[in-house]
Design a protein around this motif. Structure first.
Motif, PDB file in Angstrom:
ATOM      1  N   LYS A   1       1.565  -9.066   7.558  1.00  0.00           N
ATOM      2  CA  LYS A   1       1.786  -7.736   6.980  1.00  0.00           C
ATOM      3  C   LYS A   1       0.459  -7.063   6.662  1.00  0.00           C
ATOM      4  O   LYS A   1       0.241  -5.885   6.974  1.00  0.00           O
ATOM      5  CB  LYS A   1       2.610  -7.845   5.686  1.00  0.00           C
ATOM      6  CG  LYS A   1       4.071  -8.136   5.859  1.00  0.00           C
ATOM      7  CD  LYS A   1       4.728  -8.189   4.493  1.00  0.00           C
ATOM      8  CE  LYS A   1       6.193  -8.577   4.600  1.00  0.00           C
ATOM      9  NZ  LYS A   1       6.823  -8.686   3.256  1.00  0.00           N
TER      10      LYS A   1
ATOM     11  N   ILE B   1      -0.884  -3.657   8.551  1.00  0.00           N
ATOM     12  CA  ILE B   1      -1.041  -2.380   7.826  1.00  0.00           C
ATOM     13  C   ILE B   1      -2.486  -1.911   7.867  1.00  0.00           C
ATOM     14  O   ILE B   1      -2.763  -0.713   8.007  1.00  0.00           O
ATOM     15  CB  ILE B   1      -0.549  -2.523   6.370  1.00  0.00           C
ATOM     16  CG1 ILE B   1       0.941  -2.865   6.338  1.00  0.00           C
ATOM     17  CG2 ILE B   1      -0.779  -1.221   5.596  1.00  0.00           C
ATOM     18  CD1 ILE B   1       1.474  -3.166   4.946  1.00  0.00           C
TER      19      ILE B   1
ATOM     20  N   THR C   1      -3.626   1.808   9.293  1.00  0.00           N
ATOM     21  CA  THR C   1      -4.353   2.836   8.545  1.00  0.00           C
ATOM     22  C   THR C   1      -5.693   3.163   9.211  1.00  0.00           C
ATOM     23  O   THR C   1      -6.155   4.304   9.156  1.00  0.00           O
ATOM     24  CB  THR C   1      -4.587   2.398   7.092  1.00  0.00           C
ATOM     25  OG1 THR C   1      -5.332   1.166   7.058  1.00  0.00           O
ATOM     26  CG2 THR C   1      -3.264   2.214   6.366  1.00  0.00           C
TER      27      THR C   1
ATOM     28  N   LEU D   1       1.478   6.726   0.872  1.00  0.00           N
ATOM     29  CA  LEU D   1       1.902   5.334   1.082  1.00  0.00           C
ATOM     30  C   LEU D   1       2.189   4.643  -0.248  1.00  0.00           C
ATOM     31  O   LEU D   1       3.159   3.881  -0.373  1.00  0.00           O
ATOM     32  CB  LEU D   1       0.815   4.572   1.848  1.00  0.00           C
ATOM     33  CG  LEU D   1       0.579   5.010   3.299  1.00  0.00           C
ATOM     34  CD1 LEU D   1      -0.626   4.282   3.892  1.00  0.00           C
ATOM     35  CD2 LEU D   1       1.814   4.747   4.151  1.00  0.00           C
TER      36      LEU D   1
ATOM     37  N   VAL E   1      -3.031  -0.759   0.420  1.00  0.00           N
ATOM     38  CA  VAL E   1      -2.384  -1.798   1.232  1.00  0.00           C
ATOM     39  C   VAL E   1      -1.948  -2.956   0.345  1.00  0.00           C
ATOM     40  O   VAL E   1      -0.868  -3.528   0.527  1.00  0.00           O
ATOM     41  CB  VAL E   1      -3.330  -2.288   2.344  1.00  0.00           C
ATOM     42  CG1 VAL E   1      -2.720  -3.472   3.086  1.00  0.00           C
ATOM     43  CG2 VAL E   1      -3.626  -1.153   3.316  1.00  0.00           C
TER      44      VAL E   1
ATOM     45  N   MET F   1       1.240  -1.956  -1.209  1.00  0.00           N
ATOM     46  CA  MET F   1       2.344  -1.967  -0.245  1.00  0.00           C
ATOM     47  C   MET F   1       2.838  -3.381   0.024  1.00  0.00           C
ATOM     48  O   MET F   1       4.047  -3.642   0.043  1.00  0.00           O
ATOM     49  CB  MET F   1       1.885  -1.311   1.059  1.00  0.00           C
ATOM     50  CG  MET F   1       1.580   0.179   0.942  1.00  0.00           C
ATOM     51  SD  MET F   1       0.780   0.851   2.425  1.00  0.00           S
ATOM     52  CE  MET F   1       2.125   0.734   3.615  1.00  0.00           C
TER      53      MET F   1
END
Length: 434
Positions: free
Chosen positions: A79, A83, A87, A260, A414, A417
């Motif tokens: 993950k 991500i 970005t 985000l 991040v 997230m």
């Protein structure tokens, strides 16, 4: 009397440093500033670098070993990297769109271009030599470089952070796989060391306002020299280019990342910025994601409510491989130089810039100026004259400060997230502020 929060004291230190630098240039205090003030900024940076490698090593080991099973580590790792790459691509594409729409490179006169080329000739040659050494390596050399031949040698080199991360991940995974009763004493040891290191970070951060003052005072004096108007004149010539870069970086900071954080992290725009602001200010003043890492981790945990299990893995990795601000800058700078030389870049050349800038950002060290070396590789890949880098060296230090702020903000976003998707995001305590 209530003491000002640390981030406000850092902000005041930054402002006073700039004012002192301008005054010193006007009053003939340049030598005094460089001899008696700037060294305290260097000491502050050294303190942050001192703690960076131990922090990454210990926090990653404790973070990975706390994941309990390798499948969880694999899930979080995939993950995180996915991500980060997403970005970075967004940042590069945004930079290309802005520079193609505004065409700042066409504002340069041939006379000014030649002036910059002569002034920065020696620096340009050195950057080209450094980049040639990187480009001349085999396609798998970056993979080879990740695996250290001697971990103790890597621990003494802040530029070998990927090797430290590799060893920490290997060590943490091994801790998960051995019997729990054997792993427990080792885990307890590293947990204790982690607490000690975090306390050292607290000590260092109390000196941040003074360190930031000294850093910026020295920077302004070096940039302006004996003529305080020189810096202004130089920035006016390159102002158009700077504005395009800053506009792209601002969109990342104020639009992309907050979106985000709000949509995925389920926080509010205001709380996100309040939580990460101290780390942003330090990133701006130091131009180093690695040096800012201790503060980024503390902000993420205390202010944003991200579990240490996530921050200890995602943030050190991000400080090494997630360079969105650097990637955006490389895209804008490459096309800007091409425009200044009258070179038209077709769609395939610009797609090549996207790919090269994305990969180059992963290999860029988290220290001031590293993006400039990697930019040469981007220029060579696109067939743009490498000597054109002389055009952008003058304002690069200031832009480096802003793009580092983008890098750090992206790391925290991040992290939030990933934490939300792993149900590792807790409401932060209202009184907790770095």
């Amino acid at each position: 009397m209530k003491r000002l929060a640390l981030h406000w004291r850092i902000l005041i230190g930054m402002a006073l440093g700039v004012l002192w630098g301008i005054a010193a240039s006007s009053l003939g205090l340049i030598e005094f500033t460089l001899d008696w003030i700037k060294p305290f900024g260097t000491i502050f940076i050294n303190l942050l670098k001192l703690i960076a490698v131990p922090l990454v090593l210990v926090s990653l080991i404790t973070g990975v070993s706390s994941l309990s099973d390798i499948s969880k580590l694999s899930r979080i790792g995939s993950k995180t990297i996915g991500i980060y790459l997403m970005t970075t691509v967004v940042a590069v594409v945004m930079g290309l769109v802005l520079v193609n729409l505004t065409e700042p490179g066409k504002a340069f006169s041939p006379e000014k271009r030649e002036e910059f080329r002569e002034e920065f000739a020696s620096t340009t040659t050195q950057k080209s030599t450094d980049a040639a050494a990187v480009e001349g390596q085999g396609p798998l050399q970056p993979l080879v470089d990740i695996v250290p031949a001697n971990i103790f040698g890597s621990l003494t080199n802040n530029g070998a952070m990927l090797q430290v991360i590799f060893f920490a991940l290997l060590f943490g995974i091994a801790l998960i796989t051995i019997p729990p009763d054997k792993a427990a004493p080792v885990n307890d040891f590293f947990e204790g060391v982690n607490l000690v290191i975090l306390k050292i970070v607290d000590f260092i951060m109390q000196t941040a306002p003074y360190g930031v003052f000294a850093l910026l005072a020295g920077l302004v004096v070096e940039f302006a020299g004996e003529d305080p108007n020189a810096a202004l004149e130089l920035l006016l010539v390159l102002g158009y280019y700077c504005l395009v870069v800053i506009a792209g970086l601002a969109i990342m900071i104020f639009v992309v990342y907050p979106a985000l954080a709000v949509l995925v992290g389920k926080t509010t725009y205001k709380k996100f910025f309040e939580g990460i602001f101290p780390a942003q200010m330090l990133a701006f003043s130091t131009s180093s994601s690695a040096a800012t890492l201790p503060v980024t981790m503390e902000c993420a945990e205390k202010n944003l409510g991200i579990n240490r299990e996530i921050t200890s893995f995602v943030l050190p990795l991000g400080a090494t491989i997630n360079m969105d601000g650097t990637s955006l800058y490389q895209a804008v700078a490459a096309v800007f130089i091409a425009q200044a030389y009258g070179i038209e870049l077709d769609i395939m050349a610009q797609i090549g810039i996207v790919m090269t800038a994305t990969l180059a950002s992963i290999g860029a060290a988290a220290v001031p100026g590293a993006g400039t070396v990697m930019l040469v590789i981007v220029l060579q890949q696109a067939g743009i004259p490498v000597e054109g880098i002389a055009l952008i060296l003058a304002p690069d230090r200031i832009l480096d400060m802003i793009r580092t702020t983008v890098n750090v903000t992206g790391d925290a976003t991040v992290s939030m997230m990933v934490a939300r998707t792993e149900d590792q995001l807790q409401p932060p305590k209202e009184t907790a502020r770095v």
